[in-house]
Design a protein around this motif. Sequence first.
Motif, PDB file in Angstrom:
ATOM      1  N   THR A  53     -10.634  -9.500   6.037  1.00  0.00           N
ATOM      2  CA  THR A  53      -9.983  -9.027   7.254  1.00  0.00           C
ATOM      3  C   THR A  53     -10.953  -8.215   8.099  1.00  0.00           C
ATOM      4  O   THR A  53     -11.053  -8.406   9.320  1.00  0.00           O
ATOM      5  N   LEU A  54     -11.673  -7.300   7.458  1.00  0.00           N
ATOM      6  CA  LEU A  54     -12.649  -6.488   8.188  1.00  0.00           C
ATOM      7  C   LEU A  54     -13.731  -7.365   8.794  1.00  0.00           C
ATOM      8  O   LEU A  54     -14.137  -7.159   9.948  1.00  0.00           O
ATOM      9  N   ALA A  55     -14.202  -8.358   8.055  1.00  0.00           N
ATOM     10  CA  ALA A  55     -15.233  -9.261   8.574  1.00  0.00           C
ATOM     11  C   ALA A  55     -14.731 -10.007   9.798  1.00  0.00           C
ATOM     12  O   ALA A  55     -15.461 -10.179  10.788  1.00  0.00           O
ATOM     13  N   ALA A  56     -13.481 -10.448   9.761  1.00  0.00           N
ATOM     14  CA  ALA A  56     -12.909 -11.157  10.898  1.00  0.00           C
ATOM     15  C   ALA A  56     -12.808 -10.250  12.116  1.00  0.00           C
ATOM     16  O   ALA A  56     -13.069 -10.678  13.254  1.00  0.00           O
ATOM     17  N   VAL A  57     -12.440  -8.998  11.890  1.00  0.00           N
ATOM     18  CA  VAL A  57     -12.379  -8.014  12.968  1.00  0.00           C
ATOM     19  C   VAL A  57     -13.755  -7.837  13.606  1.00  0.00           C
ATOM     20  O   VAL A  57     -13.922  -7.878  14.835  1.00  0.00           O
ATOM     21  N   GLU A  58     -14.776  -7.654  12.768  1.00  0.00           N
ATOM     22  CA  GLU A  58     -16.124  -7.382  13.277  1.00  0.00           C
ATOM     23  C   GLU A  58     -16.744  -8.607  13.911  1.00  0.00           C
ATOM     24  O   GLU A  58     -17.462  -8.491  14.920  1.00  0.00           O
ATOM     25  N   GLU A  59     -16.486  -9.781  13.357  1.00  0.00           N
ATOM     26  CA  GLU A  59     -17.026 -11.009  13.934  1.00  0.00           C
ATOM     27  C   GLU A  59     -16.490 -11.264  15.340  1.00  0.00           C
ATOM     28  O   GLU A  59     -17.151 -11.888  16.171  1.00  0.00           O
ATOM     29  N   ALA A  60     -15.286 -10.768  15.595  1.00  0.00           N
ATOM     30  CA  ALA A  60     -14.686 -10.937  16.914  1.00  0.00           C
ATOM     31  C   ALA A  60     -15.040  -9.796  17.865  1.00  0.00           C
ATOM     32  O   ALA A  60     -14.524  -9.729  18.974  1.00  0.00           O
ATOM     33  N   GLY A  61     -15.902  -8.895  17.414  1.00  0.00           N
ATOM     34  CA  GLY A  61     -16.342  -7.808  18.276  1.00  0.00           C
ATOM     35  C   GLY A  61     -15.552  -6.527  18.134  1.00  0.00           C
ATOM     36  O   GLY A  61     -15.790  -5.561  18.868  1.00  0.00           O
ATOM     37  N   GLY A  62     -14.612  -6.487  17.173  1.00  0.00           N
ATOM     38  CA  GLY A  62     -13.839  -5.281  16.955  1.00  0.00           C
ATOM     39  C   GLY A  62     -14.498  -4.386  15.923  1.00  0.00           C
ATOM     40  O   GLY A  62     -15.594  -4.666  15.430  1.00  0.00           O
ATOM     41  N   SER A  63     -13.815  -3.290  15.584  1.00  0.00           N
ATOM     42  CA  SER A  63     -14.358  -2.377  14.575  1.00  0.00           C
ATOM     43  C   SER A  63     -13.240  -1.878  13.676  1.00  0.00           C
ATOM     44  O   SER A  63     -12.065  -1.837  14.074  1.00  0.00           O
ATOM     45  N   GLY A  64     -13.615  -1.510  12.461  1.00  0.00           N
ATOM     46  CA  GLY A  64     -12.618  -1.020  11.527  1.00  0.00           C
ATOM     47  C   GLY A  64     -13.244  -0.528  10.251  1.00  0.00           C
ATOM     48  O   GLY A  64     -14.471  -0.439  10.135  1.00  0.00           O
ATOM     49  N   PHE A  65     -12.408  -0.221   9.295  1.00  0.00           N
ATOM     50  CA  PHE A  65     -12.863   0.233   7.990  1.00  0.00           C
ATOM     51  C   PHE A  65     -11.755  -0.077   6.984  1.00  0.00           C
ATOM     52  O   PHE A  65     -10.590  -0.267   7.365  1.00  0.00           O
ATOM     53  N   THR A  66     -12.123  -0.157   5.723  1.00  0.00           N
ATOM     54  CA  THR A  66     -11.134  -0.429   4.686  1.00  0.00           C
ATOM     55  C   THR A  66     -10.885   0.825   3.853  1.00  0.00           C
ATOM     56  O   THR A  66     -11.767   1.673   3.706  1.00  0.00           O
ATOM     57  N   LEU A  67      -9.688   0.936   3.306  1.00  0.00           N
ATOM     58  CA  LEU A  67      -9.362   2.021   2.400  1.00  0.00           C
ATOM     59  C   LEU A  67      -8.384   1.501   1.352  1.00  0.00           C
ATOM     60  O   LEU A  67      -7.429   0.805   1.683  1.00  0.00           O
ATOM     61  N   ARG A  68      -8.663   1.838   0.116  1.00  0.00           N
ATOM     62  CA  ARG A  68      -7.867   1.346  -1.002  1.00  0.00           C
ATOM     63  C   ARG A  68      -7.082   2.470  -1.652  1.00  0.00           C
ATOM     64  O   ARG A  68      -7.660   3.442  -2.131  1.00  0.00           O
ATOM     65  N   THR A  69      -5.755   2.361  -1.631  1.00  0.00           N
ATOM     66  CA  THR A  69      -4.893   3.286  -2.361  1.00  0.00           C
ATOM     67  C   THR A  69      -3.637   2.523  -2.774  1.00  0.00           C
ATOM     68  O   THR A  69      -3.165   1.652  -2.055  1.00  0.00           O
ATOM     69  N   GLU A  70      -3.111   2.863  -3.920  1.00  0.00           N
ATOM     70  CA  GLU A  70      -1.877   2.239  -4.388  1.00  0.00           C
ATOM     71  C   GLU A  70      -0.685   3.019  -3.848  1.00  0.00           C
ATOM     72  O   GLU A  70      -0.661   4.248  -3.889  1.00  0.00           O
ATOM     73  N   LEU A  71       0.318   2.299  -3.361  1.00  0.00           N
ATOM     74  CA  LEU A  71       1.543   2.927  -2.890  1.00  0.00           C
ATOM     75  C   LEU A  71       2.621   2.787  -3.959  1.00  0.00           C
ATOM     76  O   LEU A  71       2.563   1.925  -4.824  1.00  0.00           O
ATOM     77  N   GLY A  72       3.603   3.663  -3.874  1.00  0.00           N
ATOM     78  CA  GLY A  72       4.689   3.605  -4.837  1.00  0.00           C
ATOM     79  C   GLY A  72       4.427   4.388  -6.109  1.00  0.00           C
ATOM     80  O   GLY A  72       5.138   4.226  -7.095  1.00  0.00           O
ATOM     81  N   VAL A  73       3.405   5.230  -6.083  1.00  0.00           N
ATOM     82  CA  VAL A  73       3.071   6.072  -7.230  1.00  0.00           C
ATOM     83  C   VAL A  73       3.018   7.522  -6.752  1.00  0.00           C
ATOM     84  O   VAL A  73       2.833   7.786  -5.563  1.00  0.00           O
ATOM     85  N   PRO A  74       3.174   8.487  -7.666  1.00  0.00           N
ATOM     86  CA  PRO A  74       3.118   9.897  -7.255  1.00  0.00           C
ATOM     87  C   PRO A  74       1.806  10.212  -6.524  1.00  0.00           C
ATOM     88  O   PRO A  74       0.730   9.801  -6.947  1.00  0.00           O
ATOM     89  N   GLY A  75       1.936  10.945  -5.428  1.00  0.00           N
ATOM     90  CA  GLY A  75       0.757  11.351  -4.673  1.00  0.00           C
ATOM     91  C   GLY A  75       0.164  10.273  -3.803  1.00  0.00           C
ATOM     92  O   GLY A  75      -0.949  10.447  -3.278  1.00  0.00           O
ATOM     93  N   ASP A  76       0.895   9.163  -3.591  1.00  0.00           N
ATOM     94  CA  ASP A  76       0.305   8.044  -2.844  1.00  0.00           C
ATOM     95  C   ASP A  76      -0.035   8.400  -1.401  1.00  0.00           C
ATOM     96  O   ASP A  76      -1.101   8.030  -0.897  1.00  0.00           O
ATOM     97  N   ALA A  77       0.827   9.139  -0.734  1.00  0.00           N
ATOM     98  CA  ALA A  77       0.564   9.491   0.663  1.00  0.00           C
ATOM     99  C   ALA A  77      -0.649  10.417   0.782  1.00  0.00           C
ATOM    100  O   ALA A  77      -1.498  10.244   1.670  1.00  0.00           O
ATOM    101  N   ASP A  78      -0.742  11.387  -0.110  1.00  0.00           N
ATOM    102  CA  ASP A  78      -1.905  12.283  -0.089  1.00  0.00           C
ATOM    103  C   ASP A  78      -3.194  11.502  -0.313  1.00  0.00           C
ATOM    104  O   ASP A  78      -4.212  11.751   0.353  1.00  0.00           O
ATOM    105  N   ALA A  79      -3.155  10.551  -1.249  1.00  0.00           N
ATOM    106  CA  ALA A  79      -4.345   9.750  -1.534  1.00  0.00           C
ATOM    107  C   ALA A  79      -4.725   8.889  -0.344  1.00  0.00           C
ATOM    108  O   ALA A  79      -5.912   8.745  -0.014  1.00  0.00           O
TER     109      ALA A  79
END
Length: 255
Positions: A53-79
């Motif tokens: 997804t990030l590669a597709a964004v950048e190839e089209a001239g956009g910008s972004g970044f990825t972040l990995r966190t699991e949702l549905g577990v304690p502390g998910d929003a803070d993480a």
Amino acid sequence: MEKDDTMQRLHGKTALVTGSGRGIGRAIALRLAAEGARVGIHYAADETAAAKTLAAVEEAGGSGFTLRTELGVPGDADALWAAFDEHADGLDILVNNAGVAAPGTIDQVTEDDYDRVFAVNAKAPFFIVQKGLSRLRDGGRIVNISSGVTKVAFPGMTAYAATKGALEVLTLTLAQTLGSRGITVNAVSPGTIETDIHPWMADAGAKAAAAAFSVFNRVGQPEDVADVVAFLASSDGRWVTGQNIDVSGGSGLGI
């Protein structure tokens, strides 16, 4: 996604789309990037999909970044916000897209199923918003991805539908609460969308049956949803808040 300098409505904005490595979330990330936003591509497990997804964004001239966190577990929003803060110092657009399904009628859903689907689909967005408000700039946008299953009784998705109903009520409440800051809060409810999480659509008969629910006699595409989200995220959607926008191609109008 094609970059169009004449339509950079989100230039200078930062967006975060949960669950955007694949499917509808991916299409939303690409669409917001096409409008000029810098997009945070959140994922829980599939690093390869998020990288694509990030590669597709950048190839089209956009910008972004990825972040990995699991949702549905304690502390998910803070993480999630800790990971976001490593890449950006503020937010303009939050799209709560990540979700899980819990198929089953009332007699089939287990307590574990119930707890899991509510933790990801209802609890996580609640606390992501709560803990993200200090980062969300005045005049910002929140878009919650709901579902067409809240429009009619859908016994085969009892728990899932209940989570989306909760998300829609949260949308309404947040719109009233955050209006004084110029923040709009809306929900978008897709119908049946053709993504890789619906392998059953490989069966022509099953796909045709799903298409028949729409007045256009086709199933939806992720871009059908992403375009509506982009409108709500832009200044064009400034006078729309507290709404649940049906993006189902008129599904069920004759029911």
